[in-house]
Design a protein around this motif. Structure first.
Motif, PDB file in Angstrom:
ATOM      1  N   LEU A  61      47.635  39.394  52.940  1.00  0.00           N
ATOM      2  CA  LEU A  61      48.551  40.092  53.835  1.00  0.00           C
ATOM      3  C   LEU A  61      49.390  39.093  54.623  1.00  0.00           C
ATOM      4  CD1 LEU A  61      49.681  42.619  55.182  1.00  0.00           C
ATOM      5  CD2 LEU A  61      47.731  42.539  56.773  1.00  0.00           C
ATOM      6  N   ALA A  62      48.764  38.055  55.121  1.00  0.00           N
ATOM      7  CA  ALA A  62      49.508  37.036  55.869  1.00  0.00           C
ATOM      8  C   ALA A  62      50.597  36.410  55.001  1.00  0.00           C
ATOM      9  CB  ALA A  62      48.546  35.960  56.377  1.00  0.00           C
ATOM     10  N   TYR A 103      52.005  37.762  52.290  1.00  0.00           N
ATOM     11  CA  TYR A 103      53.000  38.793  51.973  1.00  0.00           C
ATOM     12  C   TYR A 103      53.953  38.993  53.152  1.00  0.00           C
ATOM     13  CZ  TYR A 103      54.586  43.030  49.479  1.00  0.00           C
ATOM     14  OH  TYR A 103      55.313  43.965  48.792  1.00  0.00           O
ATOM     15  N   LEU A 104      53.408  39.053  54.360  1.00  0.00           N
ATOM     16  CA  LEU A 104      54.251  39.218  55.546  1.00  0.00           C
ATOM     17  C   LEU A 104      55.163  38.015  55.764  1.00  0.00           C
ATOM     18  CD1 LEU A 104      51.756  40.902  58.031  1.00  0.00           C
ATOM     19  CD2 LEU A 104      53.706  41.951  56.859  1.00  0.00           C
ATOM     20  N   THR A 105      54.679  36.828  55.471  1.00  0.00           N
ATOM     21  CA  THR A 105      55.520  35.633  55.573  1.00  0.00           C
ATOM     22  C   THR A 105      56.714  35.747  54.634  1.00  0.00           C
ATOM     23  OG1 THR A 105      53.653  34.250  56.203  1.00  0.00           O
ATOM     24  CG2 THR A 105      55.573  33.117  55.294  1.00  0.00           C
ATOM     25  N   CYS A 122      57.996  38.556  53.467  1.00  0.00           N
ATOM     26  CA  CYS A 122      58.854  39.638  53.967  1.00  0.00           C
ATOM     27  C   CYS A 122      59.711  39.174  55.139  1.00  0.00           C
ATOM     28  CB  CYS A 122      58.012  40.836  54.393  1.00  0.00           C
ATOM     29  SG  CYS A 122      57.207  41.704  53.046  1.00  0.00           S
ATOM     30  N   ARG A 123      59.112  38.442  56.042  1.00  0.00           N
ATOM     31  CA  ARG A 123      59.845  37.983  57.235  1.00  0.00           C
ATOM     32  C   ARG A 123      60.887  36.931  56.900  1.00  0.00           C
ATOM     33  NH1 ARG A 123      54.245  38.060  60.155  1.00  0.00           N
ATOM     34  NH2 ARG A 123      54.303  40.180  60.984  1.00  0.00           N
TER      35      ARG A 123
END
Length: 168
Positions: A36-37, A39-41, A43-44
């Motif tokens: 998740l970390a 994936y969010l990186t 995305c951001r």
């Protein structure tokens, strides 16, 4: 995405949309999950992440050059690639494939224009629903091409919407 049953109670929730790809229409990950970390990186990073790391070097360079040219021309950067291929890559990288639900659970109908054309009434949908099916993904891009803004006759929107009649 139509829910036919409650979603499974699992900290990891995602499923195969075909033999090669995990779809990201249904996604649940624990808050402390390393995947998740990452994936969010991605995305951001937005458009700054021009090419996924699993693409061959020549595709990454090509996408980077195209992005620079588009910016120079005043056009928007290429959209980041954060869909099913990215999710599949991350699931495999983090060894979480065993959590992926089988295709009939979340995505019993593959993204195919001909299949979606026949899904306006229940008779077109019923052959794809199995006892293990939890959701039905309607693939909006295909739905709109085939049916415009019409709701399926068997959907909640058709049952309660003005001028619609529910199918038995």
């Amino acid at each position: 995405l139509l829910l036919l049953k409650p979603l499974p109670d699992s900290p990891y929730l995602f499923g195969w949309e075909n033999e090669k790809t995990i779809c990201n229409a249904i996604l649940r990950l624990p808050p402390d999950c390393p995947m998740l970390a990452e994936y969010l990186t991605l995305c951001r990073a937005g458009g700054t992440h021009r090419a996924p790391p699993w693409h061959p070097w020549h595709k990454r360079i090509n996408r980077h050059i195209k992005g620079i040219i588009r910016e120079w021309q005043g056009r928007p950067r290429p959209l980041p690639m954060l869909g099913p291929r990215t999710l599949t890559y991350l699931v495999q990288k983090h060894g979480l494939e065993h959590y992926a639900q089988k295709q009939p659970v979340f995505y019993p109908v593959r993204p195919d224009k001909e299949l979606v054309q026949g899904m306006l009434d229940w008779s077109g949908v019923a052959p794809y629903i199995t006892p293990e099916t939890v959701t039905l993904h309607m693939w909006r891009s295909f739905w709109r091409v085939c049916h415009g803004d019409r709701s399926p006759t068997w959907s909640y929107a058709s049952i309660v919407g003005p001028g619609h009649q529910a199918s038995p």
